[in-house]
Design a protein around this motif. Structure first.
Motif, PDB file in Angstrom:
ATOM      1  N   GLU A 171       0.789  -1.226   0.000  1.00  0.00           N
ATOM      2  CA  GLU A 171       0.000   0.000   0.000  1.00  0.00           C
ATOM      3  C   GLU A 171       0.827   1.285   0.000  1.00  0.00           C
ATOM      4  O   GLU A 171       0.280   2.382   0.034  1.00  0.00           O
ATOM      5  CB  GLU A 171      -0.934  -0.018   1.215  1.00  0.00           C
ATOM      6  N   TYR A 172       2.142   1.136   0.013  1.00  0.00           N
ATOM      7  CA  TYR A 172       3.002   2.323   0.052  1.00  0.00           C
ATOM      8  C   TYR A 172       4.046   2.247  -1.061  1.00  0.00           C
ATOM      9  O   TYR A 172       5.041   2.971  -1.047  1.00  0.00           O
ATOM     10  CB  TYR A 172       3.687   2.381   1.423  1.00  0.00           C
ATOM     11  N   ILE A 173       3.801   1.342  -2.011  1.00  0.00           N
ATOM     12  CA  ILE A 173       4.843   1.019  -2.977  1.00  0.00           C
ATOM     13  C   ILE A 173       5.169   2.195  -3.890  1.00  0.00           C
ATOM     14  O   ILE A 173       6.302   2.334  -4.357  1.00  0.00           O
ATOM     15  CB  ILE A 173       4.493  -0.252  -3.797  1.00  0.00           C
ATOM     16  N   LYS A 174       4.188   3.059  -4.104  1.00  0.00           N
ATOM     17  CA  LYS A 174       4.452   4.191  -4.983  1.00  0.00           C
ATOM     18  C   LYS A 174       5.561   5.082  -4.402  1.00  0.00           C
ATOM     19  O   LYS A 174       6.429   5.571  -5.119  1.00  0.00           O
ATOM     20  CB  LYS A 174       3.150   4.998  -5.147  1.00  0.00           C
ATOM     21  N   THR A 175       5.525   5.243  -3.110  1.00  0.00           N
ATOM     22  CA  THR A 175       6.576   6.023  -2.443  1.00  0.00           C
ATOM     23  C   THR A 175       7.892   5.259  -2.378  1.00  0.00           C
ATOM     24  O   THR A 175       8.959   5.805  -2.643  1.00  0.00           O
ATOM     25  CB  THR A 175       6.115   6.392  -1.012  1.00  0.00           C
ATOM     26  N   ILE A 176       7.783   3.974  -2.055  1.00  0.00           N
ATOM     27  CA  ILE A 176       8.987   3.154  -1.911  1.00  0.00           C
ATOM     28  C   ILE A 176       9.694   2.959  -3.255  1.00  0.00           C
ATOM     29  O   ILE A 176      10.922   2.912  -3.324  1.00  0.00           O
ATOM     30  CB  ILE A 176       8.625   1.757  -1.341  1.00  0.00           C
ATOM     31  N   TYR A 177       8.893   2.873  -4.325  1.00  0.00           N
ATOM     32  CA  TYR A 177       9.433   2.427  -5.614  1.00  0.00           C
ATOM     33  C   TYR A 177      10.574   3.295  -6.133  1.00  0.00           C
ATOM     34  O   TYR A 177      11.557   2.794  -6.667  1.00  0.00           O
ATOM     35  CB  TYR A 177       8.291   2.360  -6.642  1.00  0.00           C
ATOM     36  N   ARG A 178      10.456   4.577  -5.974  1.00  0.00           N
ATOM     37  CA  ARG A 178      11.514   5.474  -6.465  1.00  0.00           C
ATOM     38  C   ARG A 178      12.852   5.180  -5.791  1.00  0.00           C
ATOM     39  O   ARG A 178      13.897   5.194  -6.429  1.00  0.00           O
ATOM     40  CB  ARG A 178      11.125   6.933  -6.212  1.00  0.00           C
ATOM     41  N   ILE A 179      12.797   4.912  -4.494  1.00  0.00           N
ATOM     42  CA  ILE A 179      14.033   4.589  -3.770  1.00  0.00           C
ATOM     43  C   ILE A 179      14.512   3.199  -4.200  1.00  0.00           C
ATOM     44  O   ILE A 179      15.688   2.979  -4.463  1.00  0.00           O
ATOM     45  CB  ILE A 179      13.804   4.628  -2.244  1.00  0.00           C
ATOM     46  N   ALA A 180      13.560   2.259  -4.285  1.00  0.00           N
ATOM     47  CA  ALA A 180      13.916   0.879  -4.642  1.00  0.00           C
ATOM     48  C   ALA A 180      14.593   0.815  -6.009  1.00  0.00           C
ATOM     49  O   ALA A 180      15.537   0.044  -6.208  1.00  0.00           O
ATOM     50  CB  ALA A 180      12.674  -0.006  -4.614  1.00  0.00           C
ATOM     51  N   LEU A 181      14.125   1.631  -6.933  1.00  0.00           N
ATOM     52  CA  LEU A 181      14.746   1.651  -8.266  1.00  0.00           C
ATOM     53  C   LEU A 181      16.191   2.122  -8.184  1.00  0.00           C
ATOM     54  O   LEU A 181      17.083   1.547  -8.815  1.00  0.00           O
ATOM     55  CB  LEU A 181      13.961   2.561  -9.214  1.00  0.00           C
ATOM     56  N   ASP A 182      16.398   3.151  -7.398  1.00  0.00           N
ATOM     57  CA  ASP A 182      17.757   3.677  -7.210  1.00  0.00           C
ATOM     58  C   ASP A 182      18.686   2.601  -6.649  1.00  0.00           C
ATOM     59  O   ASP A 182      19.849   2.500  -7.021  1.00  0.00           O
ATOM     60  CB  ASP A 182      17.706   4.849  -6.213  1.00  0.00           C
ATOM     61  N   VAL A 183      18.144   1.810  -5.719  1.00  0.00           N
ATOM     62  CA  VAL A 183      18.930   0.719  -5.129  1.00  0.00           C
ATOM     63  C   VAL A 183      19.130  -0.390  -6.166  1.00  0.00           C
ATOM     64  O   VAL A 183      20.250  -0.833  -6.429  1.00  0.00           O
ATOM     65  CB  VAL A 183      18.225   0.144  -3.872  1.00  0.00           C
ATOM     66  N   ALA A 184      18.033  -0.816  -6.786  1.00  0.00           N
ATOM     67  CA  ALA A 184      18.063  -1.989  -7.677  1.00  0.00           C
ATOM     68  C   ALA A 184      19.030  -1.811  -8.836  1.00  0.00           C
ATOM     69  O   ALA A 184      19.704  -2.749  -9.253  1.00  0.00           O
ATOM     70  CB  ALA A 184      16.652  -2.266  -8.208  1.00  0.00           C
ATOM     71  N   LYS A 185      19.100  -0.583  -9.324  1.00  0.00           N
ATOM     72  CA  LYS A 185      19.995  -0.294 -10.444  1.00  0.00           C
ATOM     73  C   LYS A 185      21.451  -0.605 -10.116  1.00  0.00           C
ATOM     74  O   LYS A 185      22.256  -0.852 -11.009  1.00  0.00           O
ATOM     75  CB  LYS A 185      19.846   1.194 -10.798  1.00  0.00           C
ATOM     76  N   ARG A 186      21.776  -0.601  -8.840  1.00  0.00           N
ATOM     77  CA  ARG A 186      23.171  -0.768  -8.422  1.00  0.00           C
ATOM     78  C   ARG A 186      23.481  -2.126  -7.807  1.00  0.00           C
ATOM     79  O   ARG A 186      24.536  -2.325  -7.223  1.00  0.00           O
ATOM     80  CB  ARG A 186      23.532   0.356  -7.437  1.00  0.00           C
ATOM     81  N   VAL A 187      22.511  -3.060  -7.894  1.00  0.00           N
ATOM     82  CA  VAL A 187      22.754  -4.404  -7.360  1.00  0.00           C
ATOM     83  C   VAL A 187      22.683  -5.398  -8.514  1.00  0.00           C
ATOM     84  O   VAL A 187      21.642  -5.514  -9.168  1.00  0.00           O
ATOM     85  CB  VAL A 187      21.697  -4.776  -6.290  1.00  0.00           C
ATOM     86  N   THR A 188      23.770  -6.119  -8.734  1.00  0.00           N
ATOM     87  CA  THR A 188      23.743  -7.091  -9.836  1.00  0.00           C
ATOM     88  C   THR A 188      23.095  -8.390  -9.374  1.00  0.00           C
ATOM     89  O   THR A 188      23.033  -8.693  -8.175  1.00  0.00           O
ATOM     90  CB  THR A 188      25.167  -7.421 -10.311  1.00  0.00           C
ATOM     91  N   PHE A 189      22.647  -9.163 -10.348  1.00  0.00           N
ATOM     92  CA  PHE A 189      22.071 -10.479 -10.051  1.00  0.00           C
ATOM     93  C   PHE A 189      23.122 -11.361  -9.387  1.00  0.00           C
ATOM     94  O   PHE A 189      22.828 -12.126  -8.476  1.00  0.00           O
ATOM     95  CB  PHE A 189      21.546 -11.112 -11.347  1.00  0.00           C
ATOM     96  N   SER A 190      24.341 -11.180  -9.823  1.00  0.00           N
ATOM     97  CA  SER A 190      25.424 -11.976  -9.271  1.00  0.00           C
ATOM     98  C   SER A 190      25.607 -11.707  -7.768  1.00  0.00           C
ATOM     99  O   SER A 190      25.759 -12.626  -6.963  1.00  0.00           O
ATOM    100  CB  SER A 190      26.685 -11.679 -10.096  1.00  0.00           C
ATOM    101  N   THR A 191      25.538 -10.431  -7.381  1.00  0.00           N
ATOM    102  CA  THR A 191      25.620 -10.091  -5.956  1.00  0.00           C
ATOM    103  C   THR A 191      24.428 -10.668  -5.196  1.00  0.00           C
ATOM    104  O   THR A 191      24.580 -11.282  -4.137  1.00  0.00           O
ATOM    105  CB  THR A 191      25.652  -8.559  -5.773  1.00  0.00           C
ATOM    106  N   ALA A 192      23.233 -10.483  -5.755  1.00  0.00           N
ATOM    107  CA  ALA A 192      22.032 -10.978  -5.076  1.00  0.00           C
ATOM    108  C   ALA A 192      22.089 -12.493  -4.890  1.00  0.00           C
ATOM    109  O   ALA A 192      21.696 -13.016  -3.852  1.00  0.00           O
ATOM    110  CB  ALA A 192      20.780 -10.579  -5.861  1.00  0.00           C
ATOM    111  N   LYS A 193      22.604 -13.186  -5.889  1.00  0.00           N
ATOM    112  CA  LYS A 193      22.737 -14.642  -5.773  1.00  0.00           C
ATOM    113  C   LYS A 193      23.707 -15.010  -4.657  1.00  0.00           C
ATOM    114  O   LYS A 193      23.450 -15.903  -3.861  1.00  0.00           O
ATOM    115  CB  LYS A 193      23.253 -15.233  -7.094  1.00  0.00           C
ATOM    116  N   ALA A 194      24.820 -14.277  -4.611  1.00  0.00           N
ATOM    117  CA  ALA A 194      25.832 -14.590  -3.600  1.00  0.00           C
ATOM    118  C   ALA A 194      25.302 -14.308  -2.195  1.00  0.00           C
ATOM    119  O   ALA A 194      25.541 -15.061  -1.260  1.00  0.00           O
ATOM    120  CB  ALA A 194      27.096 -13.787  -3.865  1.00  0.00           C
ATOM    121  N   VAL A 195      24.558 -13.211  -2.050  1.00  0.00           N
ATOM    122  CA  VAL A 195      24.085 -12.823  -0.717  1.00  0.00           C
ATOM    123  C   VAL A 195      22.883 -13.660  -0.263  1.00  0.00           C
ATOM    124  O   VAL A 195      22.799 -14.067   0.891  1.00  0.00           O
ATOM    125  CB  VAL A 195      23.728 -11.319  -0.681  1.00  0.00           C
ATOM    126  N   PHE A 196      21.944 -13.916  -1.180  1.00  0.00           N
ATOM    127  CA  PHE A 196      20.690 -14.564  -0.775  1.00  0.00           C
ATOM    128  C   PHE A 196      20.549 -16.005  -1.239  1.00  0.00           C
ATOM    129  O   PHE A 196      19.572 -16.671  -0.909  1.00  0.00           O
ATOM    130  CB  PHE A 196      19.493 -13.756  -1.293  1.00  0.00           C
TER     131      PHE A 196
END
Ligand code: TRP
Length: 372
Positions: A155-180
């Motif tokens: 219910e708050y994703i519209k506000t969160i999304y702008r920040i999440a995009l900024d974060v997501a752009k800088r995280v590679t799939f390779s990093t996400a795989k290694a971390v999670f």
């Protein structure tokens, strides 16, 4: 042979070796000196610090140094609303309320109904419903109105999304795989999700343009998310979020893993009635012997006893009483039934108080929840 245990955001099993976890995760133990700093500011100690339930951190020392030089910090914590709240969930929230009061911080509280929908067998609307239900427990834990915002991701994703995009752009799939540990069979929703959970760590700066630090009090299993958030922070021009981490309250049926909402009898829910709670405590796993005679002769084993651990971490403030019951147990002077009854009384008293506050929170909830 080493005993096996697993700690990650979606699974906590086995008997956790917290010393080992500190090394594996690369976090710092909470030093006496740091604890004293918090307690001094709070004007009093907290049981969870004194007994080591909160045991480790990332950069909390940095936050404190900067705070002393005049840089404020905000708090951020959250909950994955996949069901009712149990006592284990309350621990970081009660501690967060203590920090909020001590340092006068604003608190951002995220309900990751999206995460639970993606990772658990729970419907989307059901998870959103739990966001609102669980928020009552968050409020009852003592959060300050006016200084606390609670939101459902959905219910708050519209506000969160702008920040999440900024974060997501800088995280590679390779990093996400290694971390999670994501694999080819992970659903693509959860692969993006870490960006959503990282976002509230930057809300004060990005939404309100405040020059503040962020501290995340939570259980240690959430640390992988903060590794991602800390990695991207410099590129976003943000301070790295700091964390202060707790252990897990063991489930009533044994010390392996944390309380599990999917195994009803291992947990006491905040809405359990006194008779239900009492029955669960009376069926708890203890360090007792097979017979009364044997217990009197050889003594019990409080080291492995869940009842003792619950008293130690959450329910017995009095050090002397705790020590006495430990010694009496070892010497065979008390039986498990007595300890269980003692704990059950304390749990029921706690629930009665909490449930009053929870009821009251129903009138207050609009002062806390925000949505788009
Ligand atoms: N992922 C957490 C859970 O499943 C919920 C959560 C979101 C959280 N943001 C948080 C927990 C910040 C602690 C701190 O419970």
């Amino acid at each position: 042979m080493q005993k096996k245990f697993t700690v990650n955001p979606w699974e906590v099993t086995g008997e956790v070796d917290y010393g080992k976890l500190i090394k594996e995760f690369g976090v710092q133990p909470l030093s006496k000196e740091l604890i004293e700093k918090i307690e001094k500011k709070a004007g009093g100690t907290h049981l969870y610090l004194r007994r080591g339930l909160f045991f480790s951190h990332r950069d909390f020392d940095v936050i404190m140094d900067e705070y002393e030089k005049g840089k404020e910090f905000v708090l951020y914590t959250g909950r994955g609303p996949s069901g009712r709240t149990h006592l284990g969930h309350l621990i970081p929230w009660i501690f967060t309320a203590y920090l909020q009061k001590a340092f006068g911080c604003k608190l951002y509280f995220q309900m990751t109904d999206d995460e639970k929908f993606l990772m658990r067998d729970v419907g989307l609307e059901e998870a959103v419903g739990y966001s609102y239900d669980n928020a009552l427990d968050v409020i009852a834990a003592g959060m300050e109105p006016g200084k606390t915002v609670i939101f459902s991701d959905v219910e708050y994703i519209k506000t969160i999304y702008r920040i999440a995009l900024d974060v997501a752009k800088r995280v590679t799939f390779s990093t996400a795989k290694a971390v999670f540990g994501f694999t080819n069979s992970s659903n693509i929703g959860i692969i993006f999700f870490p960006a959503v959970q990282a976002s509230p760590a930057f809300m004060a700066q990005m939404l309100e343009k405040r020059n503040v630090n962020c501290l995340i009090p939570c259980a240690i299993d959430q640390d992988p998310y903060w590794r991602i958030a800390r990695d991207v922070a410099p590129a976003l021009g943000m301070p790295k979020p700091a964390g202060i981490y707790s252990k897990f309250l063991p489930g009533l049926q044994g010390v392996g893993g944390k309380m599990s909402a999917s195994k009803e009898d291992t947990a006491i829910y905040t809405t359990d009635s006194a008779p239900v709670a009492r029955k669960k405590v009376m069926a708890a796993f203890t360090g007792g012997r097979a017979t009364v005679a044997e217990q009197k002769e050889k003594g019990g084993n409080p080291e492995v006893c869940v009842v003792h651990q619950w008293l130690y971490y959450m329910f017995e403030e009095n050090d002397e009483k705790l020590r006495n019951s430990f010694d009496d147990c070892k010497a065979g002077r008390i039986l498990c039934g007595e300890c269980k009854k003692y704990l059950a009384d304390k749990v029921c008293r706690f629930l009665e108080e909490h449930q009053k506050k929870r009821e009251n929170a129903k009138k207050e909830i609009d002062r806390f929840m925000v949505k788009d």
